[in-house]
Design an enzyme around this catalytic site. Sequence first.
Site, PDB file in Angstrom:
ATOM      1  N   SER A 138      26.383 -27.668 -27.857  1.00 33.87           N
ATOM      2  CA  SER A 138      27.492 -26.581 -27.693  1.00 33.87           C
ATOM      3  C   SER A 138      27.458 -25.737 -28.793  1.00 33.87           C
ATOM      4  O   SER A 138      27.288 -26.020 -29.931  1.00 33.87           O
ATOM      5  CB  SER A 138      28.677 -27.169 -27.351  1.00 33.87           C
ATOM      6  OG  SER A 138      29.851 -26.523 -27.327  1.00 33.87           O
ATOM      7  N   TYR A 152      34.859 -33.350 -29.820  1.00 38.45           N
ATOM      8  CA  TYR A 152      33.661 -32.631 -29.032  1.00 38.45           C
ATOM      9  C   TYR A 152      32.764 -32.000 -30.042  1.00 38.45           C
ATOM     10  O   TYR A 152      31.534 -32.134 -29.912  1.00 38.45           O
ATOM     11  CB  TYR A 152      34.083 -31.636 -28.114  1.00 38.45           C
ATOM     12  CG  TYR A 152      33.242 -30.976 -27.250  1.00 38.45           C
ATOM     13  CD1 TYR A 152      32.813 -31.474 -25.855  1.00 38.45           C
ATOM     14  CD2 TYR A 152      32.992 -29.578 -27.175  1.00 38.45           C
ATOM     15  CE1 TYR A 152      31.747 -30.827 -25.211  1.00 38.45           C
ATOM     16  CE2 TYR A 152      31.860 -29.016 -26.578  1.00 38.45           C
ATOM     17  CZ  TYR A 152      31.459 -29.607 -25.241  1.00 38.45           C
ATOM     18  OH  TYR A 152      30.539 -28.982 -24.638  1.00 38.45           O
TER      19      TYR A 152
HETATM   20  P1  NDP Z   1      30.120 -30.102 -15.202  1.00 41.95           P
HETATM   21  O1  NDP Z   1      31.423 -30.977 -15.479  1.00 41.95           O
HETATM   22  O2  NDP Z   1      30.140 -28.944 -14.435  1.00 41.95           O
HETATM   23  O3  NDP Z   1      29.148 -31.213 -14.598  1.00 41.95           O
HETATM   24  C1  NDP Z   1      29.037 -32.425 -15.252  1.00 41.95           C
HETATM   25  C2  NDP Z   1      27.692 -33.077 -14.975  1.00 41.95           C
HETATM   26  O4  NDP Z   1      27.480 -34.249 -15.756  1.00 41.95           O
HETATM   27  C3  NDP Z   1      27.826 -33.574 -13.369  1.00 41.95           C
HETATM   28  O5  NDP Z   1      26.556 -33.526 -12.694  1.00 41.95           O
HETATM   29  C4  NDP Z   1      28.351 -34.687 -13.430  1.00 41.95           C
HETATM   30  O6  NDP Z   1      28.002 -35.772 -12.451  1.00 41.95           O
HETATM   31  C5  NDP Z   1      27.655 -35.441 -14.805  1.00 41.95           C
HETATM   32  N1  NDP Z   1      28.352 -36.230 -15.594  1.00 41.95           N
HETATM   33  C6  NDP Z   1      29.770 -36.334 -15.929  1.00 41.95           C
HETATM   34  N2  NDP Z   1      29.950 -37.585 -16.304  1.00 41.95           N
HETATM   35  C7  NDP Z   1      28.912 -38.386 -16.457  1.00 41.95           C
HETATM   36  C8  NDP Z   1      28.304 -39.641 -16.872  1.00 41.95           C
HETATM   37  N3  NDP Z   1      29.429 -40.412 -17.162  1.00 41.95           N
HETATM   38  N4  NDP Z   1      27.386 -40.338 -16.492  1.00 41.95           N
HETATM   39  C9  NDP Z   1      26.218 -39.485 -15.849  1.00 41.95           C
HETATM   40  N5  NDP Z   1      26.644 -38.116 -15.383  1.00 41.95           N
HETATM   41  C10 NDP Z   1      27.945 -37.642 -15.663  1.00 41.95           C
HETATM   42  O7  NDP Z   1      29.844 -29.866 -16.767  1.00 41.95           O
HETATM   43  P2  NDP Z   1      28.685 -28.575 -17.302  1.00 41.95           P
HETATM   44  O8  NDP Z   1      27.469 -28.317 -16.361  1.00 41.95           O
HETATM   45  O9  NDP Z   1      29.565 -27.410 -17.555  1.00 41.95           O
HETATM   46  O10 NDP Z   1      28.370 -29.101 -18.811  1.00 41.95           O
HETATM   47  C11 NDP Z   1      27.025 -29.770 -18.923  1.00 41.95           C
HETATM   48  C12 NDP Z   1      26.813 -29.886 -20.158  1.00 41.95           C
HETATM   49  O11 NDP Z   1      26.847 -28.572 -20.957  1.00 41.95           O
HETATM   50  C13 NDP Z   1      27.640 -30.779 -21.140  1.00 41.95           C
HETATM   51  O12 NDP Z   1      27.047 -31.592 -21.967  1.00 41.95           O
HETATM   52  C14 NDP Z   1      28.523 -29.734 -21.846  1.00 41.95           C
HETATM   53  O13 NDP Z   1      29.052 -30.481 -22.795  1.00 41.95           O
HETATM   54  C15 NDP Z   1      27.661 -28.700 -22.159  1.00 41.95           C
HETATM   55  N6  NDP Z   1      28.403 -27.333 -22.310  1.00 41.95           N
HETATM   56  C16 NDP Z   1      29.085 -26.821 -21.548  1.00 41.95           C
HETATM   57  C17 NDP Z   1      29.476 -25.769 -21.695  1.00 41.95           C
HETATM   58  C18 NDP Z   1      30.471 -24.893 -20.416  1.00 41.95           C
HETATM   59  O14 NDP Z   1      31.100 -23.896 -20.982  1.00 41.95           O
HETATM   60  N7  NDP Z   1      30.436 -25.090 -19.302  1.00 41.95           N
HETATM   61  C19 NDP Z   1      29.244 -25.174 -23.157  1.00 41.95           C
HETATM   62  C20 NDP Z   1      28.884 -25.657 -23.849  1.00 41.95           C
HETATM   63  C21 NDP Z   1      28.287 -27.177 -23.634  1.00 41.95           C
HETATM   64  P3  NDP Z   1      29.200 -35.658 -11.134  1.00 41.95           P
HETATM   65  O15 NDP Z   1      28.757 -34.748 -10.358  1.00 41.95           O
HETATM   66  O16 NDP Z   1      28.633 -37.253 -10.432  1.00 41.95           O
HETATM   67  O17 NDP Z   1      30.479 -35.739 -11.505  1.00 41.95           O
END
Ligand code: NDP
Length: 243
Positions: A138, A152
């Site tokens: 991030s 975070y």
């Molecule tokens: P979302 O919340 O939209 O999606 C999260 C995804 O991760 C889903 O597929 C979810 O599965 C899965 N997930 C959540 N918890 C677990 C777990 N314990 N085990 C396995 N899978 C899990 O998140 P984003 O797409 O926004 O974020 C993805 C990554 O990008 C993260 O690491 C986040 O920190 C990083 N990021 C995001 C930013 C943003 O602005 N969106 C900015 C900077 C970094 P399920 O569908 O089953 O819930």
Amino acid sequence: MTQRVALVTGGSRGIGAAIAAKLAEDGFDIAVTYASNATAATQVVTRIEALGRRAVAIQADGATTEGNSAAIAQTVAALGRLDVLVCNAGMYPYGPIDEMSVEQIDRTLHLNLRAAMVETMEAVKHMGPGGRLIYVGSAFGQRAPFPGISLYSATKAALGGFARGVARDLGERGITANVVEPGPIDTDLNPADGHGADIIRPFTATNSYGKVSDIADMVSFLASPRAGYITGTCLAVDGGLTA
Ligand code: NDP
């Protein structure tokens, strides 16, 4: 040509789902993990199969050792090999450090950081030259521009240190390790029309949110042979948040 395989953790929604689809377009067979949303994961699989690629959805809690190991083992069992690991699943605990619980600290460390370590340890047993380790960090791993993100930020910053070390461990085997550091990206986690968006948006140079495809395009490049000389670094895709 050998059919190459990529695993995207947290690939059922958001950034992970976009990465999975893009790598499928690039010709990879795909495994995605998810936590609980089987319906969304199945939709990702269907979309990838429509592109003529093989796909599998694996329910695996990335905050546990068992989930991390199962993700790698089930990918190899279902698709036969592993060439690209994208550690994307993450959580965003928000609040001042004196309002955090030890349970929140542990779960965030486990999902955002420890998972990358355990999954890398298991994945590289299957990887040969051309292997790719890609961690979704991030921009907040480089900057903490407002209060409430200490936990975070710490986990995302640590991914950089981990990637640098892993790059040294595996460079001579032809395996690269890098971090992609998104700025605000419009997803369920951080909706562009959510109540936090007006706080975050002005910290970007573009005064805008990015799209999931912005991150998927960078991962696609890093996964390709064109990026073979890029390793041990953090690449910002953040609308200038860290400028
Ligand atoms: P979302 O919340 O939209 O999606 C999260 C995804 O991760 C889903 O597929 C979810 O599965 C899965 N997930 C959540 N918890 C677990 C777990 N314990 N085990 C396995 N899978 C899990 O998140 P984003 O797409 O926004 O974020 C993805 C990554 O990008 C993260 O690491 C986040 O920190 C990083 N990021 C995001 C930013 C943003 O602005 N969106 C900015 C900077 C970094 P399920 O569908 O089953 O819930």
